[in-house]
Scaffold this motif. Structure first.
Motif, PDB file in Angstrom:
ATOM      1  N   SER A  49       0.967  -1.099   0.027  1.00  0.00           N
ATOM      2  CA  SER A  49       0.173   0.058  -0.103  1.00  0.00           C
ATOM      3  C   SER A  49       0.791   1.136   0.118  1.00  0.00           C
ATOM      4  N   THR A  50       1.914   1.310   0.817  1.00  0.00           N
ATOM      5  CA  THR A  50       2.822   2.349   0.865  1.00  0.00           C
ATOM      6  C   THR A  50       3.537   2.563  -0.452  1.00  0.00           C
ATOM      7  N   LEU A  51       4.091   1.573  -1.099  1.00  0.00           N
ATOM      8  CA  LEU A  51       4.674   1.520  -2.288  1.00  0.00           C
ATOM      9  C   LEU A  51       3.806   2.261  -3.538  1.00  0.00           C
ATOM     10  N   PHE A  52       2.668   2.001  -3.524  1.00  0.00           N
ATOM     11  CA  PHE A  52       1.654   2.322  -4.371  1.00  0.00           C
ATOM     12  C   PHE A  52       1.198   3.652  -3.990  1.00  0.00           C
ATOM     13  N   SER A  53       1.113   4.152  -2.827  1.00  0.00           N
ATOM     14  CA  SER A  53       0.514   5.235  -2.295  1.00  0.00           C
ATOM     15  C   SER A  53      -0.833   5.132  -2.530  1.00  0.00           C
ATOM     16  N   ALA A  54      -1.534   3.959  -2.071  1.00  0.00           N
ATOM     17  CA  ALA A  54      -2.839   3.751  -2.149  1.00  0.00           C
ATOM     18  C   ALA A  54      -3.405   2.912  -1.045  1.00  0.00           C
ATOM     19  N   PRO A  55      -4.780   3.337  -0.389  1.00  0.00           N
ATOM     20  CA  PRO A  55      -5.150   2.335   0.606  1.00  0.00           C
ATOM     21  C   PRO A  55      -5.219   1.055   0.131  1.00  0.00           C
ATOM     22  N   ILE A  56      -5.005   0.195   1.161  1.00  0.00           N
ATOM     23  CA  ILE A  56      -5.055  -1.405   1.255  1.00  0.00           C
ATOM     24  C   ILE A  56      -6.347  -1.878   0.555  1.00  0.00           C
ATOM     25  N   GLU A  57      -7.375  -1.110   1.003  1.00  0.00           N
ATOM     26  CA  GLU A  57      -8.856  -1.671   0.243  1.00  0.00           C
ATOM     27  C   GLU A  57      -9.058  -1.469  -1.044  1.00  0.00           C
ATOM     28  N   THR A  58      -8.164  -0.677  -1.810  1.00  0.00           N
ATOM     29  CA  THR A  58      -8.126  -0.481  -3.206  1.00  0.00           C
ATOM     30  C   THR A  58      -7.207  -1.128  -4.020  1.00  0.00           C
ATOM     31  N   ILE A  59      -6.287  -1.972  -3.445  1.00  0.00           N
ATOM     32  CA  ILE A  59      -5.240  -3.018  -3.979  1.00  0.00           C
ATOM     33  C   ILE A  59      -5.927  -4.376  -3.453  1.00  0.00           C
ATOM     34  N   PHE A  60      -6.369  -4.670  -2.368  1.00  0.00           N
ATOM     35  CA  PHE A  60      -6.662  -6.043  -1.942  1.00  0.00           C
ATOM     36  C   PHE A  60      -8.301  -6.149  -1.654  1.00  0.00           C
ATOM     37  N   PHE A  61      -8.890  -7.085  -2.249  1.00  0.00           N
ATOM     38  CA  PHE A  61     -10.123  -7.307  -1.712  1.00  0.00           C
ATOM     39  C   PHE A  61     -10.831  -8.619  -1.778  1.00  0.00           C
ATOM     40  N   PRO A  62     -11.682  -8.919  -1.081  1.00  0.00           N
ATOM     41  CA  PRO A  62     -12.247 -10.192  -0.823  1.00  0.00           C
ATOM     42  C   PRO A  62     -12.799 -10.863  -2.250  1.00  0.00           C
ATOM     43  N   ASP A  63     -12.544 -12.301  -2.426  1.00  0.00           N
ATOM     44  CA  ASP A  63     -13.503 -12.741  -3.476  1.00  0.00           C
ATOM     45  C   ASP A  63     -14.550 -13.609  -2.915  1.00  0.00           C
ATOM     46  N   GLU A  64     -15.612 -14.188  -3.663  1.00  0.00           N
ATOM     47  CA  GLU A  64     -16.500 -14.751  -3.156  1.00  0.00           C
ATOM     48  C   GLU A  64     -16.401 -15.902  -2.213  1.00  0.00           C
ATOM     49  N   ASN A  65     -15.242 -16.576  -1.937  1.00  0.00           N
ATOM     50  CA  ASN A  65     -14.858 -17.568  -1.167  1.00  0.00           C
ATOM     51  C   ASN A  65     -14.532 -16.949   0.295  1.00  0.00           C
ATOM     52  N   ASP A  66     -14.111 -15.918   0.483  1.00  0.00           N
ATOM     53  CA  ASP A  66     -13.694 -15.210   1.725  1.00  0.00           C
ATOM     54  C   ASP A  66     -14.935 -15.116   2.524  1.00  0.00           C
ATOM     55  N   ALA A  67     -14.440 -15.293   3.670  1.00  0.00           N
ATOM     56  CA  ALA A  67     -15.619 -15.082   5.052  1.00  0.00           C
ATOM     57  C   ALA A  67     -16.307 -13.759   5.029  1.00  0.00           C
ATOM     58  N   PRO A  68     -17.376 -13.479   5.396  1.00  0.00           N
ATOM     59  CA  PRO A  68     -17.931 -12.087   5.404  1.00  0.00           C
ATOM     60  C   PRO A  68     -17.140 -11.187   6.514  1.00  0.00           C
ATOM     61  N   PRO A  69     -17.233  -9.984   6.210  1.00  0.00           N
ATOM     62  CA  PRO A  69     -16.504  -9.062   7.121  1.00  0.00           C
ATOM     63  C   PRO A  69     -16.922  -9.433   8.563  1.00  0.00           C
ATOM     64  N   THR A  70     -18.057  -9.640   9.015  1.00  0.00           N
ATOM     65  CA  THR A  70     -18.222 -10.028  10.647  1.00  0.00           C
ATOM     66  C   THR A  70     -17.533 -11.160  10.802  1.00  0.00           C
TER      67      THR A  70
END
Length: 74
Positions: A49-70
């Motif tokens: 995130s720091t190298l790209f000067s971008a928030p983590i959530e704009t680089i990495f995001f869950p796919d349909e197999n990941d657990a829900p946020p809760t």
């Protein structure tokens, strides 16, 4: 987890080796990140995130197999 690491790295004109050196990881780790075979640790995600000067959530995001946020039931 899906990510835009390859897209961002190429937009910055970095090779996998250059990006790996900047992150302090191997080129194989970068390749595994880009192909979705490896989910980064939180410290590594912050370095990316720091190298790209971008928030983590704009680089990495869950796919349909990941657990829900809760982390609870679906």
């Amino acid at each position: 987890m899906r990510n835009d690491v390859r897209k961002l790295r190429t937009e910055h004109g970095w090779t996998q080796v250059q990006f790996a050196e900047a992150l302090g990881v191997s080129r194989q780790t970068v390749n595994a990140l880009e192909t979705g075979r490896y989910d980064p640790s939180l410290p590594l995600a912050f370095r990316v995130s720091t190298l790209f000067s971008a928030p983590i959530e704009t680089i990495f995001f869950p796919d349909e197999n990941d657990a829900p946020p809760t982390g609870g039931k679906r």
